[in-house]
Design a protein around this motif. Structure first.
Motif, short mmCIF file in Angstrom:
data_model
loop_
_atom_site.label_atom_id
_atom_site.label_comp_id
_atom_site.label_asym_id
_atom_site.label_seq_id
_atom_site.Cartn_x
_atom_site.Cartn_y
_atom_site.Cartn_z
N ALA B 276 -32.52 11.88 8.78
CA ALA B 276 -31.68 11.10 7.85
C ALA B 276 -30.42 10.61 8.55
CB ALA B 276 -31.33 11.96 6.64
N ALA B 277 -29.91 11.45 9.44
CA ALA B 277 -28.73 11.02 10.20
C ALA B 277 -29.10 9.93 11.19
CB ALA B 277 -28.15 12.23 10.94
N ASP B 279 -31.28 7.73 10.84
CA ASP B 279 -31.51 6.47 10.11
C ASP B 279 -30.22 5.68 9.92
OD1 ASP B 279 -34.15 7.09 10.02
OD2 ASP B 279 -34.13 7.81 7.93
N VAL B 280 -29.13 6.39 9.63
CA VAL B 280 -27.89 5.63 9.38
C VAL B 280 -27.25 5.14 10.66
CG1 VAL B 280 -27.44 6.85 7.22
CG2 VAL B 280 -26.36 7.65 9.35
N GLU B 293 -20.51 9.72 9.06
CA GLU B 293 -21.55 9.47 8.06
C GLU B 293 -22.85 10.18 8.45
OE1 GLU B 293 -21.68 8.21 5.20
OE2 GLU B 293 -23.82 7.82 4.87
N ALA B 294 -23.17 10.08 9.73
CA ALA B 294 -24.39 10.74 10.22
C ALA B 294 -24.30 12.25 10.02
CB ALA B 294 -24.61 10.40 11.69
N TRP B 296 -22.63 13.88 7.75
CA TRP B 296 -22.85 14.23 6.34
C TRP B 296 -24.33 14.17 6.01
CZ3 TRP B 296 -19.91 16.70 3.04
CH2 TRP B 296 -18.54 16.81 3.35
N ARG B 297 -25.01 13.14 6.52
CA ARG B 297 -26.44 13.03 6.26
C ARG B 297 -27.21 14.20 6.87
NH1 ARG B 297 -28.89 8.28 4.72
NH2 ARG B 297 -27.44 7.05 3.47
N GLU B 300 -27.05 17.23 4.73
CA GLU B 300 -27.44 17.12 3.33
C GLU B 300 -28.44 18.22 3.01
OE1 GLU B 300 -26.96 12.46 2.05
OE2 GLU B 300 -28.92 13.20 2.68
N ARG B 316 -21.27 19.96 10.96
CA ARG B 316 -20.85 18.55 10.83
C ARG B 316 -19.95 18.16 12.00
NH1 ARG B 316 -19.63 19.87 5.18
NH2 ARG B 316 -21.50 19.35 3.98
#
Lengths: 753, 351
Positions: B276-277, B279-280, B293-294, B296-297, B300, B316
Motif C-alpha cells: 500500500a505504501a 502504491d502511493v 504518506e507512505a 502512514w500507509r 495501516e 513509521r
C-alpha cells in the motif's frame, strides 16, 4: 635491629623499580595460547559429568521427578535428589557467620526461585547427563510467585550491604528542604542485573578418602575452604582448592554457593571425580545478582546553588529466605556537601535467588540515581553541572565530618574536563548537533568508591641463589593480580620481578582475603610488603651480626635492600648480595611472614575513598531514538598505581560497565512466573565492541599516607560509578528527555521529535 | 542430549526422502537449530545434514539478468561478493547488519529464511506457546512483549520473524526454489512465510521434505541498485535483533519515483511487504511529504499486541528515514556500521 619491618614508611623500597611499571600480563602468553588452565579444563581420570536440573517455577515444591527414566538413559550413572544424596555435616540453612549465605543443595523439595537446583544427573558424558536432566520431567505444586519491587509488605532491613546501618542522618533534612529555594523530588528505577562472567561457575571435585581436591574459580579461597570444611565436616587441611585463573567473577564467585557444593556432593555420591559446569541460563538464580531498586531523591538548594538537603531513599528486594540488601542510598554519604543528609532503605521479599555483591554493590546503583538527581538540580538552578558539583564539593566527608585521607577529586574534574573539552558545552539541552544532524549530549558524573582493606597474610623467602619467593593465596580474576602483586612482591624483597617466584591461586598458601571490594591489591599487597620487609630484616640480621660481613655492625644505621643486595644506609658503597649472606651463613633460605590489615586508628580519623570524574558524549538519533556513546573520558584518583597498564584496563572496563548500566543491562522477569526471560548473552545485552567508543582514562596523581603502607586505594569498581550517571546525563543533554528508568530505552526517547 | 539420527545424504533426492519422515529436520550451519536443540525447544528425531550436497553453494548470474543464490552460500560470502553488493546493496547491508561476524561466517541463505522467532516464550519451554506446542496458549500475549508484532498477529501468536536478510529480499520480489517429494517448484518469498492465524506452529508453506535449494532475484531487482537501503533500529550497535527495520528501494527517473519497494522487519511473523505504501509512491517526487504518506500507509492496520505501541510510531519514522536514505542514493561503500542510524558517523570502525 635494622629498621626494616615497616608498615607505614617503606623506606627499604625503591618504588619505581617494579611498582609503577606498566608490565604486560605475566600470564598473558599462557592465556592467549590456551595453556592457562581454568577450572573446567581439568579432567582427572575417571571423571564423570554432572548437570543440574533447575526449577522452572519460582515458588512451590517439586512433587515428582522421573528418576527411573533418567537412570535408564545410556550413560547416566546416578541421579542426586533430596531423597538420594550424601548427608552434609551442617544444615545449609544455618548461617554461621555474616559471609555465609543460604544455598539450595537438595535439602528439601521446596522451590524458592526459578532456576533453583532441584536435582543433579551424573553421567559418563555431558550429553548423557544433559538428556538425563530433560528426562526427569519434574512436576510441581506451584504457588503464585512474589515478583518485583511492589511484591508485598515493605520492611526496613536491619543492615544493608555488609553491616551498614540501613538509615543515616546528618542534620535536619526536612528543615533543609523547607528552606530551599529549589527542590527536586524524583524517583529512579534500576533493574535486576546478573554478573555474567565470561567463565561460567564450574567445579571439578575429587574425593580420596576424606581428602578433597577441588578446581573451582573463586574470589575467596579461604572463605570457600572454611565453608566447604563446615558443610562436609572435614578439617580444612584435608581440602585443596586450585583457582589459578578466573574468567571474571564480578562478585558472583566470592562466596560458596549451591552449585559447586552440589558438585562436591555428587563426587561423594558416586565415588568418582565429578565436573559440574553451569549453563549460562543457570547463572541467573543460584549464584547471586544485583537486586532492582527504586530510589527517591529529594534535594534542596539555596539561591546560590548550594545543597541544603539531600534525602536518598532506596527500595530494594531480597529473597524470601535470606538477606542481602543493595545499599544504594549509601552512595549519598560521601560526595556532596549538603547541609543535611538522610539515607534510608526499605525492602520487600520476592521469589528470587538471594541478591549479592555485584560490581560496586550499592555504589553503582545509587550513583546513577544520585548523579541524575544532582544533574536535575543543576539544571533547576541554571548552573553548569560540573560547576554545580564543584560548588558543592565536599571538603570533609559530609555524613561523618571526617577529613579525607586524600582527595584529588578537584584535579580529576579539572583534568577530565580539559581533556574532554567540557567548556564548550551548551547549558541548555538539545542544542548540540553533529554534521549528520544527530543530537549530541555531554554529561558528567562523579565517581567514588571506598578504599577498603581486609586481612591477609603472605610468606616470603630469600633462597640461597639470591632469588626470592612470595606466597599468598591471591586471586587473579582477569584484573592482573599475577602481575601487579608480583611487582609489589619484587619491590618488597628488593629484587627484579623476574627473580621472584610468585605463588598464588591455591588454598594451601597464606590467606589473601577475598578479592572483592576493590581491596585485593591493597590487602594482599600490604601483606606481601610486610612479609618482604620481615624476610629482609631476617637477612639483615644474618649479615649485620656476622663480623665477616661488610654490613657487620650496621644495625643502628640500618640497611637498604636493593637489586638483590643489602647495603648500608649511611654508606652505600658497603654491601653484599643476598646469595653471599646466605652462603656464608650456610642456610638454604630465610623466610618470614607478614600481614596486611586495615589500620583502625587511621579509619577512625579519616574518611578513605577513591574518587573520579567521568565525562561522556552520546549521540542520539532525533527521530529514531537510538543512542550511541561516542566518547568517554574518566579521570580517577586512586592513590598509588601499581601497574598503569592493568589499571587502565580496569578503569576502561568500569567505564564500559557504566555505559552498560545506563543503556543496556536488564534482566527481564516475567511478572506472572518469576522466570527471567532473557537469561542468555544474546538477549541480556551488554555492550559489544561496536558500542564501545574511544575511552580515555587519566590516572590523577594522588599520594595517600593513611590508607595503607603502599598508598593503594583500589580501582576495581570505581569505574562503574559516575560513568553510568554521566551517560544518562548526556542522554538528557542531547534530547531534553530525562529518563529515570534504567536502562534507557528507545521508546522513552521517541516522545518528541 | 536427546538421541537422534544423523544422516548425510549424497543427493538432493536422498535428502528430500530422508527429511520427509516425521520428526526429521534439515541441518545446515545449525546456528539456530543447535541452540534450539540444546534448549529442548526442538527435539528432532533425525537431522538431515545438507551441508555436503553439491551445487548448492554457488552464486550465479542468469541469462535473463536475474541472480540465483544457492541455499548453502553463507551470509558473509554473499555480502562480501562485490558484484552482489553492487547490484543488491540493500540486501548486502541487511546481511552485514545481522548477528555477529562469526555467525555470518557460518549461517546459510536457506537457513536464514527458516530461522525461528526470538520470542522469549517460544524459547522458554516452561511457558505456553502455540508455536512450540499447538493449542497450549500464548504466554507472550500478556507477558513481556515490548518487542513483539504490531502487524498480522493473532490472539494465538504475537511473535515476529527475526531475519534482516529477508526484508530487502521480499521487497525485491525474491523467489524461493524448492525441491520436494513431487519435484521442483518455486514460490515468491512473500508467500513462503505464513501469518500465525490459529496455527502459528505452521510457519511456512513448506511440506515435509521440502528443501530450499536456492533464492532467486528477478532481473528487475537490479533496477533499484542506485537507491536502495536497509535501516535497522536495535538496542545496541551490533549483535542485536531489530526492534524494527525497513528496506527501501526506489527506481528514480527524471526526478520522480518510477517504482518503489518497501518492506518492514521485526513487525510481524513474516517479512512485511508494504504494497500500500509502494502504491502511493508511484510517479511522485521523492519528497518527505510523500514518504510520510507512505509511512502512514505502511502501518495501516497496525495495532499493539501488548506493551509495544511505540513500535508503530517507530516503524513509521523508520520507513520515512529509509526512504529518505534510499532517495539520497546508495553509498559507494556499505557503511562501516551497516544499516545503523549511526552509519555515517566518522570514526566508526566496524559492526
Amino acid at each position: 635491629m635494622p629498621e626494616l619491618n615497616l608498615t607505614s614508611a617503606p623506606a627499604h623500597l625503591r618504588h619505581g623499580s617494579n611498582i609503577g611499571q606498566p608490565l604486560t600480563r605475566r600470564d598473558g602468553i599462557l592465556k592467549v595460547t590456551g595453556r592457562a588452565t581454568y577450572a573446567a579444563d581439568n579432567h582427572p581420570p575417571g571423571m564423570l559429568f554432572a548437570v543440574m536440573a533447575v526449577s522452572s517455577i519460582a515458588r512451590g515444591r517439586v512433587t515428582s521427578l522421573d528418576v527411573a527414566a533418567a537412570k535408564r538413559h545410556p550413560g547416566v550413572v546416578d541421579v542426586m535428589t533430596p531423597d538420594h544424596k550424601p548427608q552434609l555435616a551442617i544444615d545449609p540453612e544455618i548461617k554461621t557467620n555474616p559471609f555465609v549465605f543460604r544455598m539450595e543443595v537438595l535439602q528439601s523439595n521446596e522451590v524458592r526461585y526459578a532456576n533453583q537446583p532441584i536435582a543433579v544427573v551424573i553421567a559418563e558424558t555431558l550429553e548423557a547427563a544433559t538428556e538425563g536432566v530433560a528426562l526427569l520431567a519434574p512436576r510441581y505444586d506451584e504457588l503464585p510467585p512474589l515478583v518485583g519491587l511492589d511484591a508485598g509488605e515493605t520492611f526496613v532491613p536491619p543492615v544493608v550491604g555488609v553491616g551498614n546501618p540501613s538509615e543515616h542522618h546528618h542534620g535536619d533534612v526536612e528543615a533543609g528542604l523547607a528552606a530551599a529555594e529549589k527542590r527536586i523530588d524524583a524517583t529512579y528505577e534500576t533493574p535486576p542485573q546478573y554478573h555474567n562472567a565470561m567463565e561460567p561457575h564450574a567445579i571439578v571435585a575429587s574425593w580420596d578418602g576424606d581428602r578433597l581436591q577441588i578446581d573451582m574459580p573463586t574470589q575467596g579461597l579461604m572463605l570457600s575452604l572454611a565453608r566447604i570444611a563446615e558443610l562436609f565436616g572435614i578439617a580444612q587441611d584435608k581440602i585443596h582448592i586450585r583457582s589459578p585463573f578466573l574468567g571474571g567473577g564480578f562478585g558472583s564467585k566470592g562466596l560458596m554457593t549451591g552449585p559447586p557444593t552440589l558438585g562436591i556432593m555428587a563426587a561423594k555420591l558416586v565415588g568418582r571425580p565429578v565436573k559440574l559446569v553451569l549453563r549460562r541460563e543457570q547463572m541467573y538464580g543460584p549464584v547471586g545478582h544485583r537486586a532492582p531498586t527504586r530510589q527517591r531523591l529529594r534535594i534542596g538548594a539555596d539561591g546560590e546553588g548550594r545543597l541544603t538537603a539531600l534525602d536518598h531513599h532506596a527500595r530494594t528486594v531480597s529473597s524470601t529466605f535470606d538477606d542481602f540488601y543493595e545499599p544504594a542510598a549509601d552512595a549519598s554519604h560521601t560526595l556532596y556537601a549538603a547541609a543535611a543528609i538522610r539515607t534510608s532503605h526499605d525492602a520487600v521479599r520476592v521469589n528470587t535467588g538471594t541478591p549479592l555483591f555485584m560490581r560496586a554493590p550499592g555504589e553503582a546503583t545509587g550513583s546513577i540515581a544520585l548523579e541524575s538527581a544532582i544533574d536535575e538540580m543543576a539544571w533547576a538552578c541554571g548552573i553548569d553541572p560540573l560547576a554545580f558539583r564543584l560548588k558543592n564539593y565536599a571538603e570533609v566527608e559530609p555524613i561523618s565530618g571526617k577529613p579525607f585521607s586524600s582527595k584529588a577529586l578537584r584535579a580529576c574534574y579539572e583534568q577530565g574536563a580539559a581533556r574532554f573539552g567540557w567548556a564548550k558545552r551548551s547549558l541548555q539541552p538539545r542544542q548540540m548537533r553533529d554534521d549528520d544532524g544527530l543530537l549530541v549530549g555531554w554529561g558528567v558524573g562523579t565517581a567514588t568508591f571506598p578504599a577498603l582493606m581486609f586481612q591477609a597474610e603472605a610468606r616470603a623467602a630469600i633462597r640461597r641463589d639470591g632469588s626470592g619467593v612470595m606466597e599468598i593465596g591471591a586471586h587473579d580474576m582477569g584484573q592482573g593480580a599475577w602481575t601487579a602483586l608480583a611487582q609489589i612482591a619484587a619491590d618488597a624483597v628488593g629484587l627484579d620481578v623476574d627473580r621472584v617466584e610468585f605463588k598464588a591461586g591455591t588454598s594451601d598458601l597464606p590467606d589473601a582475603g577475598i578479592a572483592g571490594g576493590s581491596a585485593h591489591t591493597a590487602t594482599a599487597g600490604s601483606a606481601i610488603h610486610s612479609a618482604g620487609a620481615a624476610v629482609i630484616a631476617k637477612l639483615a640480621d644474618l649479615a649485620t651480626n656476622d663480623e665477616r660481613s661488610p654490613l657487620f655492625g650496621a644495625g643502628n644505621a640500618g640497611v637498604i635492600a636493593r637489586d638483590g643486595r643489602l647495603i648500608r644506609r649511611d654508606d652505600e658503597s658497603r654491601g653484599e648480595s643476598y646469595a653471599e649472606i646466605l652462603a656464608r651463613a650456610g642456610v638454604a633460605e630465610v623466610e618470614a611472614r607478614g600481614t596486611g590489615a586495615p589500620n583502625p586508628a587511621a579509619m577512625e580519623e579519616y574518611a578513605m575513598h577513591a574518587h573520579g570524574a567521568v565525562f561522556a558524549e552520546v549521540k542520539v538519533d532525533p527521530e529514531l531514538g537510538q543512542v550511541r556513546v561516542t566518547r568517554m573520558v574518566g579521570a580517577f584518583a586512586a592513590g598509588r598505581i601499581v601497574n598503569p597498564r592493568m589499571v587502565q584496563s580496569q578503569l576502561c572496563g568500569g567505564l564500559i560497565w557504566g555505559m552498560s548500566f545506563a543503556l543496556h543491562e536488564e534482566a527481564v522477569t516475567d511478572r506472572r512466573s518469576g522466570r527471567i526471560m532473557n537469561a542468555n548473552l544474546g538477549e541480556y545485552h551488554i555492550p559489544v565492541n561496536a558500542d564501545v567508543p574511544p575511552l580515555d582514562v587519566i590516572t590523577v596523581e594522588e599520594h595517600d599516607p593513611h590508607v595503607n603502607a603502599l598508598g593503594i586505594k583500589g580501582v576495581g569498581e570505581i569505574g562503574i560509578t559516575g560513568s553510568a550517571g554521566a551517560v544518562a546525563n548526556a542522554v538528557w543533554h542531547a534530547t531534553g528527555v530525562r529518563v529515570r528508568r534504567f536502562p534507557i530505552r528507545i521508546e522513552e526517547l521517541l516522545t518528541q521529535r | 542430549m536427546k538421541q537422534f539420527d544423523y544422516v548425510r545424504p549424497g543427493t538432493i533426492a536422498e535428502a528430500v526422502a530422508a527429511a520427509a519422515r516425521p520428526g526429521a529436520v534439515y541441518l545446515a550451519a545449525g546456528t539456530n537449530l543447535l541452540d534450539l536443540m540444546k534448549g529442548g525447544v526442538s527435539r528432532p528425531d533425525r537431522l538431515v545434514d545438507v551441508t555436503h550436497l553439491n551445487g548448492l553453494d554457488g552464486i550465479e548470474t542468469l541469462a535473463d539478468g536475474g541472480l540465483r543464490i544457492g541455499a548453502l552460500v553463507n551470509n558473509a560470502d554473499l555480502a562480501h561478493n562485490a558484484e552482489f553488493a553492487r547490484s543488491y546493496p540493500a540486501v548486502a547491508e541487511a546481511l552485514l547488519s545481522g548477528a555477529s561476524a562469526q555467525l555470518r561466517n557460518a549461517a546459510t541463505v536457506g537457513g536464514n529464511l527458516l530461522q525461528r522467532t526470538r520470542c522469549a516464550y517460544f524459547y522458554d519451554t516452561a511457558s505456553r506457546c502455540n508455536k512450540r506446542e499447538p493449542g497450549s496458549g500464548c504466554d507472550a500475549r500478556d507477558g513481556e512483549n515490548r518487542s513483539h508484532a504490531v502487524l498480522g498477529w493473532s490472539e494465538s501468536c504475537i511473535a515476529t520473524h527475526p531475519s534482516d536478510f529477508c526484508v530487502p529480499l521480499v521487497a525485491l520480489d525474491a523467489v524461493v526454489e524448492i525441491e520436494g517429494s513431487n519435484g521442483r517448484r518455486e514460490i515468491a518469498l512473500d508467500a513462503l512465510h505464513r501469518l500465525p492465524g490459529d496455527t502459528p506452529g505452521r510457519e511456512s508453506v513448506l511440506e515435509p521434505g521440502d528443501l530450499i535449494v536456492a533464492v532467486r532475484l528477478p532481473p528487475a531487482a537490479r533496477g533499484f541498485a542506485a537507491h536502495a537501503r536497509y535501516l535497522k533500529v536495535r538496542e545496541r550497535t551490533s549483535y542485536a535483533f531489530a526492534l524494527v527495520s525497513a528496506a527501501a528501494a526506489l527506481r528514480i527517473e527524471n526526478g520522480r519515483i518510477a517504482e518503489a519497494r518497501l518492506a518492514l522487519g521485526g513487525v510481524a511473523a513474516k517479512p512485511w511487504r508494504a504494497r500500500a505504501a509502494e502504491d502511493v509512491l508511484g510517479n511522485v517526487a521523492p519528497t518527505p511529504d510523500a514518504f510520510q504518506e507512505a509511512a502512514w500507509r505502511a502501518l495501516e492496520g497496525a495495532k499493539p499486541s501488548g506493551d509495544n505501541a511505540f513500535k508503530i510510531e517507530l516503524a513509521r519514522r523508520i520507513v520515512v528515514r529509509a526512504l529518505l536514505l534510499a532517495a539520497a542514493g546508495t553509498p559507494a561503500r556499505i557503511p562501516a556500521l551497516p544499516a545503523s542510524p549511526f552509519a555515517s558517523i566518522s570514526g566508526a570502525i566496524h559492526a
